[in-house]
Enzyme design. Structure first.
Site, PDB file in Angstrom:
ATOM      1  N   LYS A  78       0.853  -1.197   0.000  1.00 35.22           N
ATOM      2  CA  LYS A  78       0.000   0.000   0.000  1.00 35.22           C
ATOM      3  C   LYS A  78       0.887   1.246   0.000  1.00 35.22           C
ATOM      4  O   LYS A  78       1.903   1.285   0.711  1.00 35.22           O
ATOM      5  CB  LYS A  78      -0.872  -0.058   1.263  1.00 35.22           C
ATOM      6  CG  LYS A  78      -1.922   1.025   1.389  1.00 35.22           C
ATOM      7  CD  LYS A  78      -2.756   0.770   2.660  1.00 35.22           C
ATOM      8  CE  LYS A  78      -3.871   1.751   2.869  1.00 35.22           C
ATOM      9  NZ  LYS A  78      -4.701   1.444   4.044  1.00 35.22           N
ATOM     10  N   SER A 153      -9.610   1.180   3.123  1.00 40.41           N
ATOM     11  CA  SER A 153      -8.805   1.985   2.232  1.00 40.41           C
ATOM     12  C   SER A 153      -7.722   1.216   1.477  1.00 40.41           C
ATOM     13  O   SER A 153      -7.193   1.732   0.501  1.00 40.41           O
ATOM     14  CB  SER A 153      -8.150   3.112   3.025  1.00 40.41           C
ATOM     15  OG  SER A 153      -7.252   2.586   4.002  1.00 40.41           O
ATOM     16  N   SER A 177      -9.457  -1.198   7.315  1.00 36.94           N
ATOM     17  CA  SER A 177      -8.915  -1.044   5.962  1.00 36.94           C
ATOM     18  C   SER A 177      -8.139  -2.214   5.394  1.00 36.94           C
ATOM     19  O   SER A 177      -7.866  -2.237   4.204  1.00 36.94           O
ATOM     20  CB  SER A 177      -8.046   0.206   5.890  1.00 36.94           C
ATOM     21  OG  SER A 177      -8.873   1.327   5.790  1.00 36.94           O
TER      22      SER A 177
END
Ligand code: GLN
Length: 484
Positions: A78, A153, A177
């Site tokens: 990420k 996310s 997330s």
């Protein structure tokens, strides 16, 4: 070209010389070129460097050297974790040109294992969101249906693994997330106990909640990655090791299923709410029946303060986020070239940097957070939320007196349509209703798909453990997965 490899079968194939790390890495880049135009999971890739990393692994293999478990694994990260000398954006315009000056501890650990880092994945700006639509750069789509969101996310990481554009990935989880996008994409996601994984080099959102966790295709892979990245780190004062490290590792990697079968499962009644989507509900019932048929005992428990979790979270998160985001003042981390800054007044500078650099959701949280921390409102909001947080934590402690693991739905809905909730922040915040209590209480949570194959859209369920009891939830997850 080998497809849908797990960490385990990649490692076996690599050491048995069925393929080379380079061949596999090239295959993954070919797949990224083929698929990512629609899925948009990656914000950046680093093909040249990654292929060189893969070659190094092949040199070791050719010399018959023993290689670590994650050596050569095509891995995605990420884009809120720092990789030295490479761009880290947190999907924000304010960091568009920011080059990381050091490796996050998790990245250093992956590099030590000779993992092949394919690239950085898309996210909601600064990890604020549940759909990845809050990215300043692109909208990631769900590999099971491109008209739907992948969750967020860490939507880019989950979509990358689900579409086999990476074997495994890292995400970060502040309120769901890692787990929610894993559920929406049919993958496995682990949110470790608060402090189990170092946060050094993770761009902070809410420091008292943030944790890094793996997104993988199997529970076994999640355990393997977690074991590599976890551990006390002098660079993160909140990081810690479990009490009995050796037994912990053994149980993590080689669960004793006779012990696992004796775990008592609790179903928190407050999690089986009216608004639960019927398809989600029937799938959760299916997971519960499966657990029973595997011989596990199941009983109802109560977490009475659950209804305060969302409001409590959405006070603590903006408060801490507003303070964490203050460092992006445009003096440091400038998004604008030096020449353009010279001669500007401070206010003008802030408007150019923060005004244009932050998107709507970070701005909303900065304003809310500053408000709840301001004198006169601190006691009414922030302090009160902290007290409620303690009550929520105590609910779990109480429940864990009579059960070992909790089983809950993970999302109230199926993956929703792109655009459906993006203009309704409250509806978006409610997506986190089943995931964020764990972060408030610091507990580990595992998201895993109910079924191996889906006729329509994936549905995930959640296993919650006591602090530093990841071996329980991962062991139970594996038992479930292997008997599916
Ligand atoms: N959706 C939640 C939020 O917007 C969780 C985000 C996260 O875990 N990073 O805060």
């Amino acid at each position: 070209m080998a497809k849908n490899l797990t960490i385990k079968n990649f490692h076996d194939g690599l050491i048995n010389k069925e393929f080379t790390a380079l061949e596999i890495a090239e295959g993954y880049y070919a797949r990224i070129r083929e698929k990512d135009g629609v899925i948009n999971a990656y914000l950046s890739t680093r093909e040249e460097t990654a292929l060189r990393e893969a070659e190094q692994v092949d040199i070791s293999i050719a010399k018959n050297e023993k290689v670590p478990m994650l050596a050569g694994i095509p891995f995605a990260v990420k884009d809120n974790m720092l990789v030295k000398n490479e761009i880290t954006t947190a999907a924000s315009k304010i960091l568009e040109h920011y080059t990381s000056s050091y490796d996050a501890t998790v990245i250093a650990k992956l590099k030590e294992q000779k993992t092949v880092l394919l690239g950085k994945t898309n996210l909601d700006e600064f990890a604020m969101g549940s759909s990845t639509e809050n990215s300043a750069f692109k909208i990631t789509t769900n590999p099971h249906d491109p008209t739907r969101v992948p969750g967020g996310s860490s939507g880019g990481s989950a979509a990358a693994v689900a579409s086999d554009m990476a074997i495994a990935a890292l995400g970060s989880d502040t309120g769901g997330s890692v787990r929610q996008p894993s559920a929406f994409c049919g993958m496995v996601g682990l949110k470790p106990t608060y402090g189990a994984v170092s946060r050094s080099g993770l761009i902070a959102m809410t420091s008292s909640l943030d944790q890094i966790g793996p997104i993988t295709k199997t529970v076994e892979d999640a355990a393997i990655v977690f074991d590599v990245i976890r551990g006390k780190d002098p660079l993160d004062a909140t990081s810690a090791d479990p009490e009995n490290s050796d037994t912990y590792r053994e149980q993590l990697l080689n669960p004793d299923f006779s012990r696992i079968r004796k775990l008592r499962i609790g179903l928190p009644k407050e999690y089986f709410i009216d608004g639960l989507d019927p398809t989600v509900h029937s799938n959760i019932e299916k997971a519960i029946s499966k657990m029973k048929s595997l011989g596990l005992s199941v009983q109802e428990v109560s977490l009475p303060h659950t209804k305060y979790a969302v409001p409590c979270y959405y006070i603590i998160v903006p408060a801490e986020s507003s303070s964490n985001l203050a460092r992006f003042d445009g003096i440091r981390y400038s998004r604008i070239r030096k020449q353009e800054i010279e001669g500007k007044q401070l206010q003008e500078l802030y408007l150019m940097q923060r005004g244009e650099g932050f998107g709507a959701e970070p701005k909303r949280r900065i304003i809310l957070g500053t408000f709840v921390l301001s004198s006169g409102y601190y006691d009414a909001y922030y302090d009160k939320a902290q007290r409620v947080r303690t009550l929520i934590k105590q609910d779990f402690e109480k429940a864990f007196e009579s059960v070992d693991v909790l089983l809950t739905p993970l999302t109230p809905t199926l993956p929703f349509k792109i655009g459906e909730k993006v203009n309704d922040p409250l509806a978006m915040y409610l997506e986190d209703i089943f995931t964020l209590s764990l972060n408030l209480a610091g507990l580990p949570g595992l998201s895993l798909p109910v079924d191996k194959e889906f006729s329509t859209l994936p549905v995930g369920f959640q296993l919650i453990g006591k602090p530093f009891h990841e071996p329980d939830i991962l062991g139970l997850g594996r038992l479930y997965e292997e008997s599916r």
